[in-house]
Write a protein that holds these residues in place. Structure first.
Motif, mmCIF file in Angstrom:
data_model
loop_
_atom_site.group_PDB
_atom_site.id
_atom_site.type_symbol
_atom_site.label_atom_id
_atom_site.label_comp_id
_atom_site.label_asym_id
_atom_site.label_seq_id
_atom_site.Cartn_x
_atom_site.Cartn_y
_atom_site.Cartn_z
ATOM 1 N N UNK A 137 7.769 32.970 49.870
ATOM 2 C CA UNK A 137 9.395 32.711 50.275
ATOM 3 C C UNK A 137 9.718 31.637 48.614
ATOM 4 N N UNK A 138 10.813 31.979 48.437
ATOM 5 C CA UNK A 138 11.558 31.284 46.948
ATOM 6 C C UNK A 138 12.720 30.665 47.526
ATOM 7 N N UNK A 139 12.928 29.490 47.134
ATOM 8 C CA UNK A 139 14.267 28.518 47.248
ATOM 9 C C UNK A 139 14.595 28.318 45.799
ATOM 10 N N UNK A 140 15.711 28.951 45.387
ATOM 11 C CA UNK A 140 16.256 28.809 44.073
ATOM 12 C C UNK A 140 17.645 28.106 44.293
ATOM 13 N N UNK A 141 17.518 26.932 44.080
ATOM 14 C CA UNK A 141 18.885 26.077 44.583
ATOM 15 C C UNK A 141 19.067 26.447 45.841
ATOM 16 N N UNK A 142 20.358 26.821 46.066
ATOM 17 C CA UNK A 142 20.523 26.621 47.694
ATOM 18 C C UNK A 142 20.293 28.137 48.292
ATOM 19 N N UNK A 143 19.683 29.276 47.460
ATOM 20 C CA UNK A 143 19.429 30.573 47.733
ATOM 21 C C UNK A 143 18.085 30.791 48.515
ATOM 22 N N UNK A 144 17.862 31.301 49.319
ATOM 23 C CA UNK A 144 16.554 31.688 49.969
ATOM 24 C C UNK A 144 16.396 33.006 50.054
ATOM 25 N N UNK A 145 15.102 33.675 49.520
ATOM 26 C CA UNK A 145 14.633 34.934 49.876
ATOM 27 C C UNK A 145 13.101 34.858 49.864
ATOM 28 N N UNK A 146 12.688 36.212 50.150
ATOM 29 C CA UNK A 146 11.172 36.111 50.299
ATOM 30 C C UNK A 146 10.615 37.475 49.973
ATOM 31 N N UNK A 147 9.351 37.519 49.642
ATOM 32 C CA UNK A 147 8.698 38.751 49.429
ATOM 33 C C UNK A 147 7.572 39.144 50.400
ATOM 34 N N UNK A 157 13.327 40.470 50.139
ATOM 35 C CA UNK A 157 14.224 40.291 51.399
ATOM 36 C C UNK A 157 15.137 39.227 51.352
ATOM 37 N N UNK A 158 16.491 39.072 51.563
ATOM 38 C CA UNK A 158 17.503 38.015 51.464
ATOM 39 C C UNK A 158 17.150 37.171 52.595
ATOM 40 N N UNK A 159 17.309 35.909 52.550
ATOM 41 C CA UNK A 159 16.859 34.981 53.649
ATOM 42 C C UNK A 159 15.421 34.444 53.631
ATOM 43 N N UNK A 160 15.330 33.411 54.733
ATOM 44 C CA UNK A 160 14.024 33.102 54.852
ATOM 45 C C UNK A 160 13.180 33.844 55.492
ATOM 46 N N UNK A 161 11.805 33.595 55.277
ATOM 47 C CA UNK A 161 10.903 34.414 56.242
ATOM 48 C C UNK A 161 11.073 34.087 57.517
ATOM 49 N N UNK A 168 5.203 29.094 49.257
ATOM 50 C CA UNK A 168 6.616 28.714 49.063
ATOM 51 C C UNK A 168 7.028 28.130 47.711
ATOM 52 N N UNK A 169 7.933 28.770 46.807
ATOM 53 C CA UNK A 169 8.331 27.950 45.683
ATOM 54 C C UNK A 169 9.783 27.554 45.758
ATOM 55 N N UNK A 170 9.957 26.268 45.075
ATOM 56 C CA UNK A 170 11.213 25.919 44.995
ATOM 57 C C UNK A 170 11.583 25.359 43.607
ATOM 58 N N UNK A 171 12.523 25.784 43.104
ATOM 59 C CA UNK A 171 13.116 25.475 41.756
ATOM 60 C C UNK A 171 14.546 25.776 41.664
ATOM 61 N N UNK A 172 15.079 25.609 40.371
ATOM 62 C CA UNK A 172 16.542 25.964 40.161
ATOM 63 C C UNK A 172 16.782 27.283 39.326
ATOM 64 N N UNK A 173 17.941 27.786 39.452
ATOM 65 C CA UNK A 173 18.154 29.407 38.734
ATOM 66 C C UNK A 173 17.513 29.515 37.312
ATOM 67 N N UNK A 174 18.013 28.249 36.509
ATOM 68 C CA UNK A 174 17.560 28.532 34.952
ATOM 69 C C UNK A 174 15.998 28.575 34.969
ATOM 70 N N UNK A 175 15.263 27.671 35.638
ATOM 71 C CA UNK A 175 13.908 27.526 35.434
ATOM 72 C C UNK A 175 13.343 29.111 35.960
ATOM 73 N N UNK A 176 14.163 29.458 37.062
ATOM 74 C CA UNK A 176 13.509 31.027 37.916
ATOM 75 C C UNK A 176 13.656 31.973 36.711
#
Length: 228
Positions: A137-147, A157-161, A168-176
């Protein structure tokens, strides 16, 4: 007032494709719509610099060519047709190719969290999928999606698992995007505090290999069902 559509005048599939999507901003409109229907105002907000007249002209042209459907009401958004949805793989491949040319993310460059979802789809290498069924699962700023990896087939897939995640990874958009462009390794981002990871180290390595961030050999045992 519509104007004559420019074309390359060549009897070639690539030239024909560029006649439809080769104009400036067109593929970025497609990028936004690959993530779901968007109203005119939403597209204008997500494409800073395009201008209202140019956006309207591009949308009109894509509707005329059968790539988009026009919303019947203000509550609906522009949406890709079946023909338009066939652009998904070419756009993802082009996005992956383009990451090789990304430089440092200057302050003058826009980056949006939901672009991370497109980036992760472009980065996935199905040949590197583990035998283990697991979810990242990936949290990129306020957007969540998962593989989700199931029977060696990865799905973005869009949204949380719905269930537990191996990583689970959390970061900002530029870093991602910097990580995706391999300007920054996940481990450098971790050390600098720009990325937070939770999960077993071997799951982190498998996720990194799946996204092409490390050689598959470093993620051993990629195919070992007894890795846990």
């Amino acid at each position: 007032m519509s104007h004559a559509r420019r074309n390359y005048g060549q009897y070639c599939g690539l030239a024909s494709a560029l006649d439809v999507v080769g104009e400036r901003w067109t593929l970025l409109i497609i990028r936004e719509l690959l993530m779901g229907p968007r109203r005119y105002g939403e597209l204008l907000a997500e494409l800073p610099g395009i201008g209202t007249n140019l956006l309207a002209e591009r949308l009109r042209s894509l509707v005329e060519m059968g790539v988009l459907t026009k919303p019947a009401s203000r509550d609906q958004g522009y949406e890709l047709t079946e023909l338009g949805r066939r652009l998904r793989e070419p756009v993802l491949l082009l996005a992956r190719w383009g990451m090789s040319f990304l430089g440092a993310p200057g302050e003058d460059l826009e980056v949006r969290p939901h672009w991370g979802f497109l980036a992760v789809q472009a980065m996935i290498d199905p040949a590197r999928a583990s035998d283990l069924d697991e979810v990242y699962e990936f949290h990129v700023d306020d957007v969540v999606f998962h593989i989700s990896v199931e029977r060696r087939v990865p799905h973005a897939v869009e949204g949380p698992a719905a269930g537990p995640c191996a990583m689970v990874a959390r970061t900002d958009a530029k870093t991602f995007v910097e990580i995706g462009a391999q300007r920054l390794t996940p481990f450098e981002a971790l050390a600098s505090g720009r990325l937070e990871l939770s999960g077993a180290p071997d799951a982190v390595m498998r996720a990194s290999a799946l996204l092409g961030l490390i050689p598959a050999t470093e993620a051993a045992p990629l195919g070992a069902a007894g890795a846990r």
